[in-house]
Scaffold this active site. Structure first.
Site, PDB file in Angstrom:
ATOM      1  N   TRP A 128       1.004  -1.038   0.296  1.00 27.01           N
ATOM      2  CA  TRP A 128       0.255   0.187  -0.150  1.00 27.01           C
ATOM      3  C   TRP A 128       1.079   0.978  -0.041  1.00 27.01           C
ATOM      4  O   TRP A 128       0.579   2.216  -0.568  1.00 27.01           O
ATOM      5  CB  TRP A 128      -1.010   0.411   1.213  1.00 27.01           C
ATOM      6  CG  TRP A 128      -1.026   0.436   2.305  1.00 27.01           C
ATOM      7  CD1 TRP A 128       0.311  -0.418   2.916  1.00 27.01           C
ATOM      8  CD2 TRP A 128      -1.276   1.002   3.454  1.00 27.01           C
ATOM      9  NE1 TRP A 128       0.147   0.152   4.467  1.00 27.01           N
ATOM     10  CE2 TRP A 128      -0.865   0.653   4.858  1.00 27.01           C
ATOM     11  CE3 TRP A 128      -3.146   1.695   3.217  1.00 27.01           C
ATOM     12  CZ2 TRP A 128      -2.058   0.818   5.930  1.00 27.01           C
ATOM     13  CZ3 TRP A 128      -3.796   2.004   4.997  1.00 27.01           C
ATOM     14  CH2 TRP A 128      -2.716   1.872   6.020  1.00 27.01           C
ATOM     15  N   ASP A 129       1.960   1.281  -0.124  1.00 23.53           N
ATOM     16  CA  ASP A 129       3.178   2.457   0.474  1.00 23.53           C
ATOM     17  C   ASP A 129       2.713   2.860  -0.865  1.00 23.53           C
ATOM     18  O   ASP A 129       2.539   3.745  -1.613  1.00 23.53           O
ATOM     19  CB  ASP A 129       4.302   1.852   0.731  1.00 23.53           C
ATOM     20  CG  ASP A 129       4.427   1.386   2.136  1.00 23.53           C
ATOM     21  OD1 ASP A 129       3.895   0.599   2.136  1.00 23.53           O
ATOM     22  OD2 ASP A 129       4.887   3.014   2.649  1.00 23.53           O
ATOM     23  N   TYR A 132      17.405  -6.915   6.962  1.00 24.17           N
ATOM     24  CA  TYR A 132      16.097  -6.431   7.511  1.00 24.17           C
ATOM     25  C   TYR A 132      15.291  -7.484   7.919  1.00 24.17           C
ATOM     26  O   TYR A 132      15.644  -9.137   6.854  1.00 24.17           O
ATOM     27  CB  TYR A 132      15.433  -6.433   5.628  1.00 24.17           C
ATOM     28  CG  TYR A 132      13.463  -6.253   6.233  1.00 24.17           C
ATOM     29  CD1 TYR A 132      12.437  -4.846   6.434  1.00 24.17           C
ATOM     30  CD2 TYR A 132      12.996  -6.681   6.032  1.00 24.17           C
ATOM     31  CE1 TYR A 132      11.374  -5.209   7.159  1.00 24.17           C
ATOM     32  CE2 TYR A 132      11.394  -7.066   6.614  1.00 24.17           C
ATOM     33  CZ  TYR A 132      10.844  -5.952   6.696  1.00 24.17           C
ATOM     34  OH  TYR A 132       9.601  -6.053   7.251  1.00 24.17           O
ATOM     35  N   GLN A 137      -1.515  -6.819   2.291  1.00 25.16           N
ATOM     36  CA  GLN A 137      -2.172  -5.386   2.437  1.00 25.16           C
ATOM     37  C   GLN A 137      -3.241  -4.352   2.026  1.00 25.16           C
ATOM     38  O   GLN A 137      -3.584  -4.870   1.474  1.00 25.16           O
ATOM     39  CB  GLN A 137      -0.809  -4.677   2.129  1.00 25.16           C
ATOM     40  CG  GLN A 137       0.198  -4.370   3.788  1.00 25.16           C
ATOM     41  CD  GLN A 137       1.418  -3.101   3.292  1.00 25.16           C
ATOM     42  OE1 GLN A 137       1.741  -3.049   2.383  1.00 25.16           O
ATOM     43  NE2 GLN A 137       1.711  -2.921   4.601  1.00 25.16           N
ATOM     44  N   ASP A 166       0.181  -2.467  12.310  1.00 25.73           N
ATOM     45  CA  ASP A 166       1.043  -2.976  12.942  1.00 25.73           C
ATOM     46  C   ASP A 166       0.507  -3.453  14.765  1.00 25.73           C
ATOM     47  O   ASP A 166       0.314  -4.190  14.895  1.00 25.73           O
ATOM     48  CB  ASP A 166       2.498  -3.216  12.603  1.00 25.73           C
ATOM     49  CG  ASP A 166       2.719  -2.965  11.298  1.00 25.73           C
ATOM     50  OD1 ASP A 166       1.530  -2.693  10.339  1.00 25.73           O
ATOM     51  OD2 ASP A 166       3.659  -2.950  10.859  1.00 25.73           O
ATOM     52  N   GLU A 202       7.877   9.743   9.032  1.00 28.29           N
ATOM     53  CA  GLU A 202       7.148   8.603   8.813  1.00 28.29           C
ATOM     54  C   GLU A 202       5.672   8.618   9.441  1.00 28.29           C
ATOM     55  O   GLU A 202       4.587   8.345   8.982  1.00 28.29           O
ATOM     56  CB  GLU A 202       7.340   6.882   9.747  1.00 28.29           C
ATOM     57  CG  GLU A 202       6.446   5.051   9.005  1.00 28.29           C
ATOM     58  CD  GLU A 202       7.175   4.768   9.730  1.00 28.29           C
ATOM     59  OE1 GLU A 202       8.118   5.112  10.604  1.00 28.29           O
ATOM     60  OE2 GLU A 202       6.794   3.258   9.725  1.00 28.29           O
TER      61      GLU A 202
HETATM   62  C1  GLC Z   1       4.828  -0.336   8.712  1.00 30.09           C
HETATM   63  C2  GLC Z   1       3.577   0.312   8.779  1.00 30.09           C
HETATM   64  C3  GLC Z   1       2.820  -0.474   7.248  1.00 30.09           C
HETATM   65  C4  GLC Z   1       3.641   0.125   6.058  1.00 30.09           C
HETATM   66  C5  GLC Z   1       5.162  -0.240   6.525  1.00 30.09           C
HETATM   67  C6  GLC Z   1       6.460   0.504   5.591  1.00 30.09           C
HETATM   68  O1  GLC Z   1       5.415  -2.078   9.227  1.00 30.09           O
HETATM   69  O2  GLC Z   1       3.004  -0.186   9.979  1.00 30.09           O
HETATM   70  O3  GLC Z   1       1.516   0.042   7.734  1.00 30.09           O
HETATM   71  O4  GLC Z   1       3.261  -0.525   4.987  1.00 30.09           O
HETATM   72  O5  GLC Z   1       5.888  -0.131   8.135  1.00 30.09           O
HETATM   73  O6  GLC Z   1       6.156   1.429   4.962  1.00 30.09           O
END
Ligand code: GLC
Length: 433
Positions: free
Chosen positions: A39-40, A85, A105, A165, A395
């Protein structure tokens, strides 16, 4: 704000997208999130659309290139290796090329595509058709795999699928997840960000237990539906999917894909029926539901107002939600907190348990505009503008002090600035234009 300050921030936002562009896809931020997130990427495409429509469509295409055979579009695509990561491709073990995570997502893509289309027309027709087909398959996967009994509510199998999250909504359903066999592992997020701002160790153990569960069942949809220890209807995901079906139907109609439009309308109508089950008369809003136990969450979140974005039509409910939103905004300087500021679990710096997120503000404000609540929509936009101006492209933000939290130079925050929060943004109405 002076014109020079606005153009400085506009330029900075564009520079952040370019800096985080890895060639066709954009990382959320360097270091902390080094891959393509679902979704980003969709929301980042809205930022590109302000200065490069071709690049905006490309962002969506690369995301859809990660689609699985069953239709799911994964939450992370690991286009390149990055040892910094965790959990990486080895932990997910989905055996795909490119490697991906095993979960999805919130499906905001169709809504984003509608805005791109409405602003600047289609990419060339073959490309649009391919994208519409991919999205139809993804939405159908939600219906089949995540609502196998056709209730009109789709489930998530991991809090990470909600994109929100560590929301308090997950505390109760997650308390049933067995962590006795998780073993040891090395988190990476706390090497980039202060541990006090990140999810707690027991939460992380539960996240890993769910990854291990999916992996040991080969990410099989039926096994997950029958046995996943976490099976929850997230109010955000359900609202976003419901709206996405509406926008997919709109796009498919224009592309002459009438069969897709028809399917999207039918699925959308079913989701609208199911959504009603998330209404909490006690709280005066829509909340998530633990589907294993039939239990509604006990507090409102910013996601509750996504009901308006999804198309809420009941005037009495809209009025009640508008009144509550005003109450929420009173004790904090800057809206919209991600979690109820009057609740004992509210924490202004802890990720999804209080901080403001520009992307949620964008979607909620769109819903407020749709419902005719334009003053509230403008308040949310102006607050987002003020937060970015004071703190930078973080963020997320502390709703009380306006401090930035989490990663800096964050792609989706920059995108929301360009698409909507900047005084120079082309923000005629909501996301539909
Ligand atoms: C975190 C957020 C999630 C997002 C990801 C990358 O996990 O909770 O919504 O997609 O970071 O930014």
């Amino acid at each position: 704000m002076s014109i020079t300050e606005i153009s400085r921030l506009d330029a900075q936002a564009r520079a952040i997208l370019k800096e985080n562009d890895r060639g066709g896809y954009t990382v959320p931020t360097k270091g902390l999130y080094p891959f393509q997130w679902n979704w980003d990427s969709a929301l980042v495409a809205l930022g590109y659309a302000a200065f490069d429509t071709g690049r905006a469509w490309r962002e969506i295409e690369t995301l859809l290139e990660g689609q699985w055979g069953n239709g799911m579009v994964p939450h992370i695509i690991f286009w390149r290796d990055d040892a910094g990561y965790f959990p990486g491709p080895g932990e997910w073990d989905t055996r795909r090329s490119p490697p991906t995570s095993g979960i999805t997502q919130p499906p905001v893509v169709a809504t984003v595509m509608r805005r791109l289309f409405a602003r600047s027309g289609p990419p060339d027709p073959g490309r649009l058709d391919a994208m519409l087909k991919a999205i139809d398959r993804w939405h159908q996967w939600f219906a089949d795999a995540r609502d196998p009994n056709g209730t009109g509510l789709v489930a998530i199998v991991h809090p990470w699928e909600s994109g929100r999250d560590n929301l308090p909504d997950w505390d109760h359903p997650m308390s049933y997840v067995d962590i006795s066999k998780v073993g040891t592992y090395q988190r990476r997020d706390t090497q980039h960000i202060d541990a006090g701002q990140r999810p707690a160790k027991t939460d992380y153990d539960r996240y890993m237990a769910l990854v291990q569960f999916g992996r040991s069942h080969g990410w099989d949809d039926k096994k997950l539906a029958d046995h996943s220890p976490f099976w929850v209807a997230d109010v955000g995901t359900n609202a976003i999917l419901r709206r996405a079906e509406h926008d997919l139907a709109w796009l498919a109609e224009r592309a002459g894909e009438t069969a897709i439009a028809e399917r999207a309308r039918l699925r959308g109508a079913n989701l609208a029926r199911g959504f009603d089950g998330l209404w909490s008369e006690k709280l005066g809003g829509y909340v998530s539901m633990d589907l294993r136990r039939g239990r509604l969450a006990e507090a409102l979140t910013a996601g509750s107002w996504l009901a308006l974005y999804a198309g809420e039509g009941d005037p009495a409910r809209i009025a009640r939600m508008a009144g509550l939103l005003e109450q929420w905004l009173e004790p904090v300087g800057f809206g919209l907190p991600s979690f109820d500021p009057g609740h004992p679990l509210f924490d202004p710096i802890l990720y999804w348990r209080g901080p403001v997120w520009a992307i949620i503000n964008r979607l909620v404000a769109d819903g407020l505009t749709r419902a005719g609540l334009t003053k509230l929509a403008e308040r949310i936009r102006a607050d987002t503008e003020a937060l970015i101006r004071k703190a930078g492209f973080y963020e997320y933000f502390n709703p009380v002090t306006a401090e930035g939290g989490g990663g800096d130079s964050f792609s989706w925050t920059a995108a929301m600035w360009l698409d909507w929060a900047s005084p120079t943004a082309d923000k005629i109405g909501g996301l539909e234009v």
